[in-house]
Design a protein around this motif. Structure first.
Motif, mmCIF file in Angstrom:
data_model
loop_
_atom_site.group_PDB
_atom_site.id
_atom_site.type_symbol
_atom_site.label_atom_id
_atom_site.label_comp_id
_atom_site.label_asym_id
_atom_site.label_seq_id
_atom_site.Cartn_x
_atom_site.Cartn_y
_atom_site.Cartn_z
ATOM 1 N N GLU A 47 -4.241 2.926 0.423
ATOM 2 C CA GLU A 47 -4.399 1.625 1.072
ATOM 3 C C GLU A 47 -3.310 0.661 0.592
ATOM 4 O O GLU A 47 -2.805 -0.160 1.366
ATOM 5 C CB GLU A 47 -5.787 1.072 0.791
ATOM 6 C CG GLU A 47 -6.211 0.130 1.888
ATOM 7 C CD GLU A 47 -7.430 -0.686 1.524
ATOM 8 O OE1 GLU A 47 -8.334 -0.130 0.868
ATOM 9 O OE2 GLU A 47 -7.447 -1.884 1.892
ATOM 10 N N ILE A 48 -2.938 0.779 -0.664
ATOM 11 C CA ILE A 48 -1.881 -0.099 -1.198
ATOM 12 C C ILE A 48 -0.556 0.210 -0.480
ATOM 13 O O ILE A 48 0.165 -0.695 -0.086
ATOM 14 C CB ILE A 48 -1.744 0.070 -2.732
ATOM 15 C CG1 ILE A 48 -3.066 -0.254 -3.431
ATOM 16 C CG2 ILE A 48 -0.625 -0.816 -3.272
ATOM 17 C CD1 ILE A 48 -3.087 -0.030 -4.927
ATOM 18 N N GLN A 77 -0.623 -1.782 -7.908
ATOM 19 C CA GLN A 77 -1.801 -1.175 -8.524
ATOM 20 C C GLN A 77 -1.907 -1.582 -9.993
ATOM 21 O O GLN A 77 -2.994 -1.869 -10.491
ATOM 22 C CB GLN A 77 -1.696 0.358 -8.395
ATOM 23 C CG GLN A 77 -3.023 1.057 -8.428
ATOM 24 C CD GLN A 77 -2.900 2.566 -8.317
ATOM 25 O OE1 GLN A 77 -1.923 3.165 -8.765
ATOM 26 N NE2 GLN A 77 -3.895 3.190 -7.729
ATOM 27 N N CYS A 137 -6.788 6.381 -14.426
ATOM 28 C CA CYS A 137 -5.952 5.492 -13.604
ATOM 29 C C CYS A 137 -4.676 6.250 -13.237
ATOM 30 O O CYS A 137 -4.446 7.362 -13.719
ATOM 31 C CB CYS A 137 -5.611 4.215 -14.380
ATOM 32 S SG CYS A 137 -4.576 4.513 -15.802
ATOM 33 N N ASN A 189 -3.214 -5.165 -10.131
ATOM 34 C CA ASN A 189 -4.631 -5.314 -9.759
ATOM 35 C C ASN A 189 -5.563 -4.571 -10.709
ATOM 36 O O ASN A 189 -6.761 -4.797 -10.703
ATOM 37 C CB ASN A 189 -4.888 -4.764 -8.347
ATOM 38 C CG ASN A 189 -4.126 -5.555 -7.316
ATOM 39 O OD1 ASN A 189 -3.791 -6.714 -7.555
ATOM 40 N ND2 ASN A 189 -3.837 -4.933 -6.177
ATOM 41 N N LYS A 232 -1.907 11.856 2.989
ATOM 42 C CA LYS A 232 -3.282 11.346 2.818
ATOM 43 C C LYS A 232 -4.351 12.317 3.331
ATOM 44 O O LYS A 232 -5.330 12.605 2.651
ATOM 45 C CB LYS A 232 -3.392 10.005 3.551
ATOM 46 C CG LYS A 232 -4.688 9.298 3.360
ATOM 47 C CD LYS A 232 -4.685 7.969 4.103
ATOM 48 C CE LYS A 232 -6.064 7.343 3.981
ATOM 49 N NZ LYS A 232 -6.314 6.331 4.976
ATOM 50 N N THR A 264 -4.385 7.658 -8.172
ATOM 51 C CA THR A 264 -5.773 7.495 -7.733
ATOM 52 C C THR A 264 -5.736 7.182 -6.227
ATOM 53 O O THR A 264 -4.748 6.619 -5.730
ATOM 54 C CB THR A 264 -6.483 6.387 -8.535
ATOM 55 O OG1 THR A 264 -5.699 5.194 -8.491
ATOM 56 C CG2 THR A 264 -6.683 6.809 -9.988
ATOM 57 N N ASP A 299 -10.294 11.827 -0.790
ATOM 58 C CA ASP A 299 -10.591 10.619 -1.545
ATOM 59 C C ASP A 299 -10.711 10.905 -3.049
ATOM 60 O O ASP A 299 -11.685 10.524 -3.679
ATOM 61 C CB ASP A 299 -11.895 10.014 -0.986
ATOM 62 C CG ASP A 299 -12.039 8.569 -1.419
ATOM 63 O OD1 ASP A 299 -11.021 7.924 -1.736
ATOM 64 O OD2 ASP A 299 -13.195 8.096 -1.461
ATOM 65 N N ASP A 329 -6.893 5.075 -4.186
ATOM 66 C CA ASP A 329 -6.704 3.715 -3.648
ATOM 67 C C ASP A 329 -5.216 3.432 -3.391
ATOM 68 O O ASP A 329 -4.873 2.478 -2.697
ATOM 69 C CB ASP A 329 -7.292 2.654 -4.593
ATOM 70 C CG ASP A 329 -6.779 2.791 -6.016
ATOM 71 O OD1 ASP A 329 -6.766 3.928 -6.535
ATOM 72 O OD2 ASP A 329 -6.361 1.779 -6.603
#
Ligand code: G1P
Length: 276
Positions: free
Chosen positions: A215-216, A237, A154, A240, A116, A210, A121, A212
């Motif tokens: 966090e998943i 993912q 995506c 959602n 990470k 992506t 980001d 996000d």
């Protein structure tokens, strides 16, 4: 536009013991180039310049490989062998390399999460270097996926059809075709029993993710084999939002197995030396 490629490279490579006792499996050569070098070439051709590695104990050879070896360079400067370092020198001039470690072997999802801080980001590519991919008829697999990302924005996984009896070695997807080679994922299972596999479409070691996803992953419990699986995080993912599976053009060698490694070696030998 996608700048970073992450290379999870913390695994033990037990199928290549005893060689991998002191040599990272990603450093095993196909002809004269280590597997990781093929992966970095693919990422670069797909437009990425930040190469980020998640390594582990006993993997320092990876860092040394992407650094200057002054003694060696000094020794071969001006000799007939200097050209052997041209490729790697050129790569080092144009890319940046960063490293972090996965401290516990908690699975691919956890390895990706460990990266990470190197990724930031933004969407990023992922290459598992022991899946060696080639496409003789055009763009490499990651470059094909970047094009799809530019259209759909995506996460994307690369998939290929495999014999049903081998499906339990892979993450498997199910979904609806939205283009010839593109599937909108509605199910994903990590290494299912062949009788529970919804399709024979296996995920291979190329992803675009992506940000996000981090966090998943944080909220994904250990799954198959007690490990945090990227497959499980991607299913969340998909539910959602959207995840695509892409039936790539080209060929993949499973260099994590001895048979696949030999096959890749023969293939590249034929190509590099066969025609001479
Ligand atoms: C990993 C993934 C799996 C994927 C495979 C591709 O498994 O967990 O979903 O199909 O890579 O090579 P591994 O081979 O690391 O056990």
């Amino acid at each position: 536009m996608i700048q970073t490629c992450l290379f999870p490279a913390a695994g033990y490579g037990t199928r290549f013991l005893p060689a991998t006792k002191s040599l990272p499996k990603e450093m095993l050569p196909i002809l004269t180039k280590p597997l990781i070098h093929y992966g970095v070439d693919e990422a670069r051709e797909a437009g990425m310049n930040n190469m980020a590695f998640v390594t582990g104990r006993g993997k320092r050879a990876l860092e040394d490989y992407f650094d200057i070896s002054y003694e060696l360079e000094h020794q071969i400067a001006g000799t007939s062998k200097e050209y052997l370092l041209t490729d790697i020198r050129e790569l080092m001039e144009h890319c940046s390399f960063s490293f972090t470690r996965q401290t516990h072997m908690r699975g691919l999802g956890d390895a990706i999460y460990s990266g990470k801080g190197l990724v930031g980001d933004e969407a990023f590519g992922v290459i598992l270097a022991d899946d060696l991919c080639v496409n003789e008829d055009g763009e490499n697999v990651l470059a094909q996926m970047v094009k799809i990302y530019e259209k759909y924005r995506c996460s994307i996984v690369a998939v290929m059809e495999v014999p049903k009896e081998t499906i339990s070695s892979y993450g498997v997807i199910d979904g609806k075709f939205i283009e010839d080679d593109l599937i909108m994922v509605n199910d994903m299972i990590e290494k299912p029993d062949p009788k529970d596999a919804p399709t024979n479409l296996a995920i291979i070691g190329r992803y675009i993710l992506t940000p996000d996803i981090f966090e998943i992953i944080e909220h994904t419990n250990p799954g198959k084999n007690g490990e945090v699986q990227i497959t499980d995080a991607l299913l969340k993912q998909a539910k959602n939002g959207m995840v695509l599976a892409y039936k790539f053009k080209g060929r993949r060698f499973d260099c994590g197995s001895v048979a696949g490694y030999v096959e890749a070696t023969n293939f590249f030998y034929e190509h590099e030396y066969g025609k001479k």
